[in-house]
Design an enzyme around this catalytic site. Structure first.
Site, short mmCIF file in Angstrom:
data_model
loop_
_atom_site.label_atom_id
_atom_site.label_comp_id
_atom_site.label_asym_id
_atom_site.label_seq_id
_atom_site.Cartn_x
_atom_site.Cartn_y
_atom_site.Cartn_z
N HIS A 124 0.87 -1.20 0.00
CA HIS A 124 0.00 0.00 0.00
C HIS A 124 0.90 1.24 0.00
O HIS A 124 0.97 1.99 0.98
CB HIS A 124 -0.91 -0.04 1.23
CG HIS A 124 -2.05 0.94 1.17
ND1 HIS A 124 -2.37 1.67 0.03
CD2 HIS A 124 -2.97 1.29 2.11
CE1 HIS A 124 -3.42 2.43 0.29
NE2 HIS A 124 -3.80 2.23 1.54
N CYS A 139 -3.44 3.62 9.45
CA CYS A 139 -3.88 4.00 8.10
C CYS A 139 -5.39 4.17 8.01
O CYS A 139 -5.88 4.85 7.11
CB CYS A 139 -3.37 3.00 7.07
SG CYS A 139 -4.02 1.32 7.28
N1 NVA Z 1 -4.34 -3.92 5.54
C1 NVA Z 1 -5.57 -3.24 5.24
C2 NVA Z 1 -5.34 -1.83 4.86
C3 NVA Z 1 -6.58 -1.03 4.58
C4 NVA Z 1 -6.31 0.38 4.15
C5 NVA Z 1 -6.31 -3.99 4.13
O1 NVA Z 1 -5.65 -4.42 3.18
O2 NVA Z 1 -7.52 -4.16 4.23
N1 CP Z 2 -6.17 3.86 4.41
C1 CP Z 2 -6.90 3.59 3.32
O1 CP Z 2 -6.39 3.22 2.25
O2 CP Z 2 -8.25 3.79 3.49
P1 CP Z 2 -9.41 3.38 2.49
O3 CP Z 2 -9.48 1.87 2.49
O4 CP Z 2 -10.63 4.02 3.06
O5 CP Z 2 -9.09 3.88 1.11
#
Ligand code: NVA
Ligand code: CP
Length: 300
Positions: free
Chosen positions: A131, A259
């Site tokens: 990410h 995040c």
């Molecule tokens: N690790 C989480 C981050 C969300 C922004 C996911 O992948 O769902």
């Molecule tokens: N942190 C983040 O990516 O949030 P969303 O899943 O809301 O985009």
């Protein structure tokens, strides 16, 4: 020159990343001063979301609008992608119409295949493996509140997931130490870890990871796509909640980041995320400014 993509933090050099953070801080200042800056008139960002999103969608869409361009929301539910049109065909077509393409998907390999045939920059807006956009906002937020992150210590408490992998890459690129505390069986990918060398260490005790840290950060225990593992993960991560006690182990002026979305009472105590050391709202806002700087870099 060949087109630049942003699939991981390693796609930009350390110097380019540092310049991008400085530019994000400058764009934020200009935006907050009410200055109109619209270099992207007539430019289009196509956004493919195969998973849910609040921050990523709104920050890219608002960012493009503020820069004078336009963003298109595309979901597999109502495009031919969801009916089996090959990914490469979609990439070829979209990249003849849009000026950049942003993708949130499951397998990281999909975004690599997409980028391999795209004529325009492709941005990773989260895959199961990384990410990177979130890390731009996180580093910007740290720099704004505490100065340069180089030489500092970050504690990651929780799952060795996509966010953790991007923290490992950030430790390499921004040159900070990273202490990861995760339960056995939830370690980050060995290849990503090995490439970071001795800047990154894994421990099992979250207190040990937090000791002396300038930034303590965490993420959900079950990421998108892992919903059926929620109960099993709640058991595995029960000792990995970021509590006031863990924050007490960190440096006296340590900050907390997440995040988002967050699960209060699971990976973080309410008193920490809503407490005085938490920067989560600035961090979320900085998705907007950091990605505007990223778009400017890739389209500029
Ligand atoms: N690790 C989480 C981050 C969300 C922004 C996911 O992948 O769902
Ligand atoms: N942190 C983040 O990516 O949030 P969303 O899943 O809301 O985009």
């Amino acid at each position: 020159m060949s087109v630049r993509h942003f699939l991981t933090l390693l796609d930009l050099s350390s110097d380019e990343l540092r310049a991008l953070i400085a530019r994000a801080i400058e764009l934020k200042r200009r935006h907050q001063a009410g200055e109109l800056y619209q270099p992207f008139k007539g430019k289009v960002l196509a956004m493919i979301f195969e998973k849910s999103s609040t921050r990523t969608r709104v920050s890219f869409e608002a960012g493009m609008a503020q820069l004078g361009g336009h963003a298109l929301f595309l979901s597999p539910r109502d495009t031919q992608l969801g009916r089996g049109e090959p990914l490469e065909d979609t990439a070829r077509v979209l990249s003849r119409m849009a000026d950049a393409i942003m993708i949130r998907t499951f397998e990281h390999e999909k975004i690599e295949r997409f980028a391999a045939v795209s004529r325009v920059p492709v941005i990773n807006a989260l895959t199961d493996r990384y990410h990177p956009c979130q890390l731009l906002a996180d580093v910007q937020t740290f720099v704004e509140h505490r100065g340069d992150i180089q030489g500092r210590t970050v504690a990651w408490i929780g799952d060795g997931n996509n966010m953790c992998h991007s923290y490992i890459n950030a430790a390499r690129q921004f040159d900070f130490r990273l202490h990861i505390a995760c339960p056995e069986g939830y370690d980050p990918a060995p290849d990503i870890l090995a490439a970071a060398g001795d800047r990154v260490a894994i421990v099992r005790d979250p207190r040990e990871a937090a000791t002396g840290a300038d930034l303590v950060t965490t993420d959900v225990w079950a990421s998108m796509g892992q919903e059926e593992e929620q109960a099993q993960r709640e058991r595995a991560f029960a000792d990995y909640q970021v509590t006031d006690e863990i924050m007490e182990c960190a440096a006296a002026d340590a900050v907390f980041m997440h995040c988002l979305p967050a699960h209060r009472g699971e990976e973080v105590a309410t008193s920490v995320i809503d407490g005085p050391r938490s920067l989560v709202w600035d961090q979320a806002e900085n998705r907007l400014h950091a990605q505007k700087a990223l778009l400017e870099f890739l389209l500029g």
